[in-house]
Scaffold this motif. Structure first.
Motif, PDB file in Angstrom:
ATOM      1  N   LYS A  44     100.288  29.931 103.602  1.00 33.55           N
ATOM      2  CA  LYS A  44      99.296  29.446 102.649  1.00 33.55           C
ATOM      3  C   LYS A  44      99.843  29.392 101.222  1.00 33.55           C
ATOM      4  N   THR A  45     100.410  30.472 100.753  1.00 35.60           N
ATOM      5  CA  THR A  45     100.847  30.518  99.358  1.00 35.60           C
ATOM      6  C   THR A  45     102.342  30.202  99.233  1.00 35.60           C
ATOM      7  N   GLU A  46     102.734  29.858  98.029  1.00 37.16           N
ATOM      8  CA  GLU A  46     104.138  29.545  97.764  1.00 37.16           C
ATOM      9  C   GLU A  46     105.016  30.779  97.940  1.00 37.16           C
ATOM     10  N   GLU A  47     104.506  31.932  97.570  1.00 38.16           N
ATOM     11  CA  GLU A  47     105.275  33.162  97.725  1.00 38.16           C
ATOM     12  C   GLU A  47     105.508  33.475  99.201  1.00 38.16           C
ATOM     13  N   ASP A  48     104.492  33.251 100.036  1.00 33.80           N
ATOM     14  CA  ASP A  48     104.647  33.492 101.471  1.00 33.80           C
ATOM     15  C   ASP A  48     105.684  32.537 102.065  1.00 33.80           C
ATOM     16  N   LYS A  49     105.734  31.306 101.572  1.00 34.46           N
ATOM     17  CA  LYS A  49     106.721  30.345 102.080  1.00 34.46           C
ATOM     18  C   LYS A  49     108.143  30.767 101.696  1.00 34.46           C
ATOM     19  N   ARG A  50     108.295  31.312 100.511  1.00 36.84           N
ATOM     20  CA  ARG A  50     109.624  31.785 100.098  1.00 36.84           C
ATOM     21  C   ARG A  50     110.067  32.969 100.947  1.00 36.84           C
ATOM     22  N   ASP A  51     109.150  33.923 101.182  1.00 39.31           N
ATOM     23  CA  ASP A  51     109.481  35.070 102.031  1.00 39.31           C
ATOM     24  C   ASP A  51     109.818  34.625 103.445  1.00 39.31           C
ATOM     25  N   CYS A  52     109.075  33.656 103.949  1.00 36.95           N
ATOM     26  CA  CYS A  52     109.336  33.130 105.292  1.00 36.95           C
ATOM     27  C   CYS A  52     110.704  32.444 105.341  1.00 36.95           C
TER      28      CYS A  52
END
Length: 238
Positions: free
Chosen positions: A141-149
């Motif tokens: 959902k969030t940009e931070e979650d995409k970076r961690d993924c």
């Protein structure tokens, strides 16, 4: 039995005393002979007297110098002030108001030049608005979650495809290889740069990066841009 001679008339009775008295007199006479001083005066020497001829004595000549008088200051006349003629009258232009009224024509939208957005061609991973998306991270959902993924999938990809080079095992080589690559505007991987302790380790790191799948490109203000990314790969023998 009585002695034959009178002891008071014995010659050797005071011989030691006479010896010391005589020795004292001899030493005293020797000392006086050494310390006796005589002065010799020769009247044949005559101290001369220096006579200076009076004709040789010259009087110092008195020289009188005439110092010139200092120059008198020059008196400068004040500059002549000329009165200029008056300038001609300047007619000022009338400034018309720029406000529009009902009769003003409106320009077409197509005729208006729109300035292009100043978007750089390459943006670092840490500064980009929308980071590249690894396959499987689209639903975050969030940009931070995409970076961690993205980071998590990169590590999984390295562990899955990692293979220690045989030549590095035989030579006992180990260390860290710094890998830098660029996610292109179409999501492909390019401009791979490696730096490690040995060529065999660098080749293995390049092989792992070459197996990366195609990614979703990073975007800056909605426009795809190039995104550099760096990650270390550590080779360690058990």
């Amino acid at each position: 039995m009585e002695p034959k001679k009178n002891p008071q008339l014995e010659v050797k009775r005071n011989s030691l005393l006479y010896f010391f008295v005589g020795m004292t007199l001899v030493l005293f006479m020797a000392y006086m002979a050494l310390e006796w001083k005589t002065y010799y005066q020769d009247d044949s020497w005559d101290v001369g007297e220096l006579n200076i001829d009076e004709d040789l004595i010259e009087d110092a000549t008195i020289v009188k110098l005439k110092i010139p008088e200092p120059p008198k200051p020059k008196i400068q006349a004040p500059p002549k002030i000329e009165i200029a003629d008056d300038d001609e009258d300047i007619v000022e232009d009338v400034i018309k108001p720029s406000e529009t009224d009902q009769e003003t024509e409106i320009a077409d939208v197509e005729s208006i030049d729109v300035a292009e957005d100043d978007i750089p061609d390459e943006v670092p991973f840490i500064l980009i608005e929308n980071a590249p998306v690894f396959p499987g991270c689209e639903n975050e959902k969030t940009e931070e979650d995409k970076r961690d993924c993205f980071q998590e999938h990169m590590l999984k990809h390295i562990r899955k495809n990692f293979r220690y080079p045989d030549i590095a095992k035989e030579m006992g080589l180990q260390g860290r290889v710094s890998v830098i690559f660029t996610v292109q505007k179409d999501g492909s991987i390019g401009n791979v740069r490696l730096k490690g302790p040995h060529e065999s380790l660098e080749k293995e790191a390049a092989r792992i990066i070459s197996k990366l799948p195609k990614l979703q490109p990073g975007k800056q203000r909605g426009t795809p841009v190039k995104v550099p990314y760096s990650i270390p790969i550590t080779f360690k023998l058990n």
